[in-house]
Structures are given as C-alpha cells and as structure tokens.
Write an enzyme that holds these catalytic residues in place. Structure first.
Site, PDB file in Angstrom:
ATOM      1  N   GLU A 173     -13.639 -39.611 128.836  1.00 30.05           N
ATOM      2  CA  GLU A 173     -13.768 -38.983 127.526  1.00 30.05           C
ATOM      3  C   GLU A 173     -13.514 -39.951 126.366  1.00 30.05           C
ATOM      4  O   GLU A 173     -14.222 -39.911 125.363  1.00 30.05           O
ATOM      5  CB  GLU A 173     -12.853 -37.766 127.430  1.00 30.05           C
ATOM      6  N   HIS A 209     -22.904 -39.126 123.392  1.00 31.62           N
ATOM      7  CA  HIS A 209     -21.644 -38.929 124.121  1.00 31.62           C
ATOM      8  C   HIS A 209     -21.932 -38.524 125.569  1.00 31.62           C
ATOM      9  O   HIS A 209     -21.394 -39.110 126.512  1.00 31.62           O
ATOM     10  CB  HIS A 209     -20.819 -37.856 123.406  1.00 31.62           C
ATOM     11  N   GLU A 210     -22.796 -37.526 125.724  1.00 34.20           N
ATOM     12  CA  GLU A 210     -23.099 -37.052 127.080  1.00 34.20           C
ATOM     13  C   GLU A 210     -23.879 -38.091 127.875  1.00 34.20           C
ATOM     14  O   GLU A 210     -23.697 -38.219 129.093  1.00 34.20           O
ATOM     15  CB  GLU A 210     -23.869 -35.737 127.013  1.00 34.20           C
ATOM     16  N   ALA A 214     -20.897 -29.365 125.294  1.00 37.94           N
ATOM     17  CA  ALA A 214     -21.882 -29.947 126.200  1.00 37.94           C
ATOM     18  C   ALA A 214     -21.184 -30.320 127.502  1.00 37.94           C
ATOM     19  O   ALA A 214     -19.955 -30.412 127.564  1.00 37.94           O
ATOM     20  CB  ALA A 214     -22.533 -31.182 125.571  1.00 37.94           C
ATOM     21  N   MET A 215     -21.985 -30.562 128.546  1.00 41.67           N
ATOM     22  CA  MET A 215     -21.453 -30.975 129.847  1.00 41.67           C
ATOM     23  C   MET A 215     -22.395 -31.973 130.486  1.00 41.67           C
ATOM     24  O   MET A 215     -23.614 -31.758 130.530  1.00 41.67           O
ATOM     25  CB  MET A 215     -21.254 -29.762 130.763  1.00 41.67           C
ATOM     26  N   HIS A 240     -21.716 -40.611 129.465  1.00 41.71           N
ATOM     27  CA  HIS A 240     -21.069 -40.077 130.662  1.00 41.71           C
ATOM     28  C   HIS A 240     -21.876 -40.338 131.936  1.00 41.71           C
ATOM     29  O   HIS A 240     -21.311 -40.292 133.034  1.00 41.71           O
ATOM     30  CB  HIS A 240     -20.863 -38.570 130.522  1.00 41.71           C
TER      31      HIS A 240
END
Length: 302
Positions: free
Chosen positions: A163, A140-141, A107-108, A144
């Site tokens: 991260e 998680h993403e 993923a990004m 961010h």
C-alpha cells in the site's frame, strides 16, 4: 448453454482472487510494449445503465501511459491475464478494469481484473481535480500488479510493502507519465494531510505495525500505512537517488517474483544498489527512524 475455459492462473495470493459477472457494457483496446513482444488486451466494463457516461478513450489513455511507465520503472513484464511468453517468446495477456455499483472500497487490485467503484464514472461535469484523482487511483491499482500481486508480503505487518508503494508509485506515475502536473500538490494536500491527522490520534502506529491477528490487519488499512508510508518512500527515494531506487525495485521483482517478502528484503536490495546504510540492522537507518517509529512510544517533552 455456454462453456468458458480459462487459462491456468499464475501463482498468486488467495486474497487477490475475484470474479465478476453481469450484463456489463464492454469497450476494448490494445497496448503493446515498446521494446518487448508483449501485447495486452485492454477492457473497460460498466453496467449498461452507465454506458452513456463512460469516457473509455480517456481511461484507455491513462491505462496505456501507466503500463508503459511501470514497465520502464520496474523492468519486469506484466505477468497476469495469460501474459506468460510462449515458445517463440511472444506474449499476449489481458488487463481488465471494471466499475461496479455499491462497492465498499475505492478499488481492488485483483490480478488482471481491477475493480473500481463506479463513482469514478462521472455522470455530471467533473473537475480537473476529479479526473486527476481517478488517474491516481488507476495508477495506484496498476502499481499493485507488481507491488502486492507479483510480490506479496509475508504477513499483514508488512502491508506497507504494497500500500505505501502503490500510494507513492501512483502519484509518481501521474506526475511523470500523464498530462496532469499537480500530482504532488494533490498528494501533499490530500494524502499527506490525511496521514498528519491520523498520526495525531491515539491509534497511531509504526508504518511496519505489529499485527497479531486479522482484526488488527483490517484496522491497519489507514492513513499511516498508505499516505505516511508513501511520504517516507518519497524521502527514501530522494535519499537513495532516483536511479538507485529504480534499480532496487527492479532487482526486488527479479529476485522475489511470485514470492513473499518483508521489510528487510527491500532494504537489502536498496543497500546493494546504493551502498548506503539502509540495511535493517543499521540502528539509525530508515527502519528505526521511520518504518518502526511510533510517536506514541516517545516520552513527552516540554
């Protein structure tokens, strides 16, 4: 012909820019902040061939749980997708998640447009563990959007500032905001085990590594930076106290929003909220014991 006009983009790092185009299947929903006049338009997109396998309701449930959790945890409103408040103080933004084929990463975290591998769209019966893993990737993403996007590291030696935090916060959000109750078990069995293996290799390095060039930066996306860093942060949160750690994160975002930081910046706000010896200059503090510790630099003992 179609003309599309985009809103002015908030200040962001150049590595976070992404464009997605194609004949995607689209499903939409909305999330509203429980205490602020903030509404986010939610979108999930997959290629049309995968539309029958898209469990959008489940994805939106996890997404809403995460947005509520991170707003409470970070105390800073989601800043992307046109979510800046207007003259009346109300804000409407967007949070889009797109699942793409043949993606070379899991993923990004492009601000407002998170990209996932479509392997996370299950075209056969999936286990509870697979659903929990997907929830963790979503969280998680989402973490961010704050750690990494709102506040970005000065240079890649502080890659942990996005991260390690996203890895820790992803498991924390799954554990506290969703119906999954084995998030930390999965973390210990999967993420932490990954870190143990990588820490035994000749390529082990400190969590805050020396990154002289971009090739070294690419190699630093590993189990040390992600999982070992997350493990240390879990210990650091226990050392500082959960409330103090939360207050430190909130102060960190308020002070450094749309800016760049390093290790000392987060440890400084943590010191302010706890009074404990976790400042960068403290010789036996977390900087020396964990973040800059490298097993390979220690002499062998019998």
């Amino acid at each position: 012909m179609t003309t599309v006009t985009f809103a002015e983009t908030a200040l962001m790092s150049s590595y976070l820019i992404g464009f997605i185009a194609g004949p995607y299947h689209e499903v939409t929903d909305e999330w509203a902040h429980p205490d602020r006049d903030l509404t986010l338009h939610l979108t999930v997109l997959v290629r049309r061939a995968m539309a029958d396998h898209l469990d959008a309701e489940n994805l939106f449930t996890i997404t809403k749980q995460g947005l509520t959790f991170f707003h409470q945890e970070f105390g800073y409103p989601y800043p992307w997708g046109g979510a800046e408040p207007n003259a009346e103080g109300s804000a409407r933004g967007k949070y889009e998640q797109v699942f793409v084929p043949e993606y070379n990463a899991g993923a990004m975290e492009n601000p407002g447009l998170v990209v996932f591998t479509e392997r996370l769209i299950f075209d056969t019966a999936a286990t509870e563990a697979q659903h929990e893993l997907r929830a963790n990737v979503i969280m998680h993403e989402m973490a961010h959007m704050w750690f990494g996007d709102l506040v970005t590291m000065h240079w890649w030696d502080d890659l942990w500032l996005k991260e390690s935090f996203a890895d820790y916060m992803g498991s924390l959000a799954v554990d506290e905001a969703t119906d999954f109750d084995t998030a930390w078990v999965a973390f210990a069995n999967g993420r932490k085990a990954w870190a143990y293996v990588q820490d035994q290799l000749p390529t082990t390095h400190p969590i805050v590594a020396d990154i002289p060039d971009l090739q070294a930066a690419h190699q630093n996306f590993d189990g040390i930076t992600y999982a070992k860093g997350a493990s240390v942060l879990k210990q650091l949160a226990a050392y500082a106290g959960r409330d103090a750690f939360r207050q430190a994160a909130q102060r960190y975002f308020a002070r450094h929003a749309f800016g760049n930081t390093g290790l000392s910046d987060f440890l400084s706000v943590l010191h302010e909220t706890t009074g404990r010896t976790c400042t960068p200059g403290h010789r036996h503090g977390w900087r020396q014991q964990a973040f800059r510790f490298s097993r390979s630099r220690c002499p062998r003992t019998r």
